[in-house]
Design a protein around this motif. Structure first.
Motif, mmCIF file in Angstrom:
data_model
loop_
_atom_site.group_PDB
_atom_site.id
_atom_site.type_symbol
_atom_site.label_atom_id
_atom_site.label_comp_id
_atom_site.label_asym_id
_atom_site.label_seq_id
_atom_site.Cartn_x
_atom_site.Cartn_y
_atom_site.Cartn_z
ATOM 1 N N ASP A 217 0.841 -1.189 0.000
ATOM 2 C CA ASP A 217 0.000 0.000 0.000
ATOM 3 C C ASP A 217 0.880 1.245 0.000
ATOM 4 O O ASP A 217 0.997 1.949 0.985
ATOM 5 C CB ASP A 217 -0.927 -0.014 1.214
ATOM 6 N N VAL A 218 1.533 1.475 -1.124
ATOM 7 C CA VAL A 218 2.415 2.620 -1.271
ATOM 8 C C VAL A 218 1.866 3.473 -2.397
ATOM 9 O O VAL A 218 1.499 2.969 -3.459
ATOM 10 C CB VAL A 218 3.856 2.150 -1.610
ATOM 11 N N ASP A 219 1.796 4.757 -2.173
ATOM 12 C CA ASP A 219 1.278 5.667 -3.176
ATOM 13 C C ASP A 219 2.323 5.857 -4.268
ATOM 14 O O ASP A 219 3.397 6.416 -4.025
ATOM 15 C CB ASP A 219 0.919 7.006 -2.531
ATOM 16 N N LEU A 220 2.011 5.366 -5.462
ATOM 17 C CA LEU A 220 2.928 5.516 -6.587
ATOM 18 C C LEU A 220 2.819 6.901 -7.213
ATOM 19 O O LEU A 220 3.640 7.282 -8.025
ATOM 20 C CB LEU A 220 2.647 4.453 -7.651
ATOM 21 N N GLY A 221 1.793 7.625 -6.860
ATOM 22 C CA GLY A 221 1.591 8.943 -7.443
ATOM 23 C C GLY A 221 0.862 8.880 -8.774
ATOM 24 O O GLY A 221 0.483 9.901 -9.323
ATOM 25 N N ASP B 240 7.920 9.847 -16.512
ATOM 26 C CA ASP B 240 9.097 10.572 -16.044
ATOM 27 C C ASP B 240 9.028 10.805 -14.534
ATOM 28 O O ASP B 240 10.019 10.634 -13.820
ATOM 29 C CB ASP B 240 9.244 11.919 -16.772
ATOM 30 N N GLU B 241 7.840 11.171 -14.055
ATOM 31 C CA GLU B 241 7.656 11.407 -12.620
ATOM 32 C C GLU B 241 7.877 10.121 -11.825
ATOM 33 O O GLU B 241 8.574 10.124 -10.807
ATOM 34 C CB GLU B 241 6.251 11.941 -12.356
ATOM 35 N N LEU B 242 7.312 9.022 -12.308
ATOM 36 C CA LEU B 242 7.497 7.739 -11.620
ATOM 37 C C LEU B 242 8.968 7.345 -11.622
ATOM 38 O O LEU B 242 9.509 6.921 -10.598
ATOM 39 C CB LEU B 242 6.663 6.647 -12.289
ATOM 40 N N ASP B 243 9.632 7.512 -12.760
ATOM 41 C CA ASP B 243 11.041 7.129 -12.852
ATOM 42 C C ASP B 243 11.899 7.950 -11.898
ATOM 43 O O ASP B 243 12.821 7.419 -11.274
ATOM 44 C CB ASP B 243 11.531 7.270 -14.296
ATOM 45 N N GLU B 244 11.591 9.240 -11.746
ATOM 46 C CA GLU B 244 12.322 10.081 -10.789
ATOM 47 C C GLU B 244 12.086 9.610 -9.362
ATOM 48 O O GLU B 244 13.010 9.584 -8.546
ATOM 49 C CB GLU B 244 11.884 11.542 -10.926
ATOM 50 N N ASP C 51 12.462 2.219 -1.101
ATOM 51 C CA ASP C 51 11.241 1.602 -0.581
ATOM 52 C C ASP C 51 10.147 1.583 -1.645
ATOM 53 O O ASP C 51 9.420 0.593 -1.785
ATOM 54 C CB ASP C 51 10.744 2.338 0.667
ATOM 55 N N LEU C 52 10.041 2.666 -2.380
ATOM 56 C CA LEU C 52 9.070 2.719 -3.465
ATOM 57 C C LEU C 52 9.413 1.683 -4.532
ATOM 58 O O LEU C 52 8.536 0.982 -5.039
ATOM 59 C CB LEU C 52 9.018 4.118 -4.079
ATOM 60 N N MET C 53 10.699 1.574 -4.853
ATOM 61 C CA MET C 53 11.128 0.609 -5.853
ATOM 62 C C MET C 53 10.772 -0.817 -5.413
ATOM 63 O O MET C 53 10.215 -1.601 -6.189
ATOM 64 C CB MET C 53 12.633 0.724 -6.115
ATOM 65 N N LYS C 54 11.062 -1.151 -4.157
ATOM 66 C CA LYS C 54 10.746 -2.491 -3.644
ATOM 67 C C LYS C 54 9.251 -2.749 -3.671
ATOM 68 O O LYS C 54 8.806 -3.845 -4.012
ATOM 69 C CB LYS C 54 11.279 -2.653 -2.218
ATOM 70 N N SER C 55 8.457 -1.754 -3.310
ATOM 71 C CA SER C 55 7.001 -1.912 -3.307
ATOM 72 C C SER C 55 6.474 -2.138 -4.721
ATOM 73 O O SER C 55 5.585 -2.969 -4.942
ATOM 74 C CB SER C 55 6.331 -0.695 -2.701
ATOM 75 N N LEU C 56 7.013 -1.406 -5.673
ATOM 76 C CA LEU C 56 6.579 -1.574 -7.054
ATOM 77 C C LEU C 56 6.957 -2.962 -7.573
ATOM 78 O O LEU C 56 6.160 -3.603 -8.260
ATOM 79 C CB LEU C 56 7.177 -0.470 -7.925
ATOM 80 N N VAL C 57 8.140 -3.434 -7.220
ATOM 81 C CA VAL C 57 8.545 -4.793 -7.615
ATOM 82 C C VAL C 57 7.556 -5.804 -7.046
ATOM 83 O O VAL C 57 7.105 -6.716 -7.749
ATOM 84 C CB VAL C 57 9.987 -5.104 -7.142
ATOM 85 N N VAL D 275 13.723 -0.033 -15.633
ATOM 86 C CA VAL D 275 14.305 -1.292 -16.118
ATOM 87 C C VAL D 275 14.719 -2.166 -14.930
ATOM 88 O O VAL D 275 14.472 -3.377 -14.922
ATOM 89 C CB VAL D 275 15.502 -1.025 -17.060
ATOM 90 N N LYS D 276 15.314 -1.549 -13.933
ATOM 91 C CA LYS D 276 15.731 -2.291 -12.742
ATOM 92 C C LYS D 276 14.519 -2.912 -12.047
ATOM 93 O O LYS D 276 14.561 -4.046 -11.593
ATOM 94 C CB LYS D 276 16.485 -1.361 -11.782
ATOM 95 N N VAL D 277 13.422 -2.169 -11.979
ATOM 96 C CA VAL D 277 12.180 -2.676 -11.369
ATOM 97 C C VAL D 277 11.674 -3.882 -12.153
ATOM 98 O O VAL D 277 11.306 -4.911 -11.577
ATOM 99 C CB VAL D 277 11.102 -1.573 -11.314
ATOM 100 N N ILE D 278 11.663 -3.763 -13.472
ATOM 101 C CA ILE D 278 11.172 -4.850 -14.322
ATOM 102 C C ILE D 278 12.032 -6.093 -14.146
ATOM 103 O O ILE D 278 11.518 -7.204 -13.946
ATOM 104 C CB ILE D 278 11.129 -4.405 -15.797
#
Length: 190
Positions: free
Chosen positions: A57-61, A73-77, A83-89, A137-140
């Motif tokens: 439950d993390v706000d990706l924006g 672009d905003e998400l990539d920044e 923590d956001l990266m781990k949550s998205l993964v 790319v790292k997230v994917i």
């Protein structure tokens, strides 16, 4: 030979082996699907207790799939935040498949809309944006490696699947059918 008749097999005797063979094939496919489903269930994160902070439950924006270049672009920044990266993964790896190509496709379809995917290729050649430089790319790649069936995927195989996905992105959402129809219409009018 005495005691043996040389009669022709009946329809029943001919059909039973065919039906058994078909059932065997169907059972093997069902077992494969069950194994895949069990693997996906086993890969799910542990259930949270009431009152615990939900790591998913993390706000990706933004609401995936991302549809605009500005939102991407905003998400990539924002992916500077580990923590956001781990949550998205964690959100994306459950979209996987049986192999690297299917897993990359599942992740990408959840991550980016088809129109946006068409604006990218790996290197940024031919007037497109460069996907290979994005933090996404790292997230994917991490999401692909979280999938039990693609856990040991080499980077070059994941990259190849991503390059192929981006190359074929124009065929998503009926793109191939539309192009074929346009060609047929040109031939009819010409």
């Amino acid at each position: 030979m005495p005691g043996f008749s040389s009669r022709a097999p009946t329809g029943f005797e001919v059909q039973v082996p065919k039906i058994l063979e078909e059932l065997t094939v169907e059972m093997k496919e069902l077992c494969r699907r069950v194994d895949h489903s069990v693997g996906l269930i086993n890969d799910l994160p542990p259930r949270q207790q009431p009152g615990d902070d939900d790591p998913l439950d993390v706000d990706l924006g933004i609401a995936p799939p991302v549809q605009t270049m500005e939102a991407l672009d905003e998400l990539d920044e924002r992916l500077e935040d580990q923590d956001l990266m781990k949550s998205l993964v964690r959100k994306l790896y459950v979209c996987g498949g049986n192999d690297v190509m299917a897993t990359v496709k599942g992740v990408m379809v959840q991550l980016m809309g088809p129109v946006l995917c068409c604006k990218f290729n790996w290197t940024g050649a031919r007037g497109k944006k460069e996907f290979g430089k994005l933090k996404l790319v790292k997230v994917i790649f991490r999401a692909v490696r979280q999938n039990r069936r693609t856990r040991d995927a080499p980077v070059d195989i994941m990259k190849g699947a991503l390059v192929s996905f981006l190359f074929n992105a124009r065929d998503m959402d009926g793109g191939r059918v539309k192009r074929k129809r346009d060609v047929e219409n040109e031939e009819d009018s010409g």
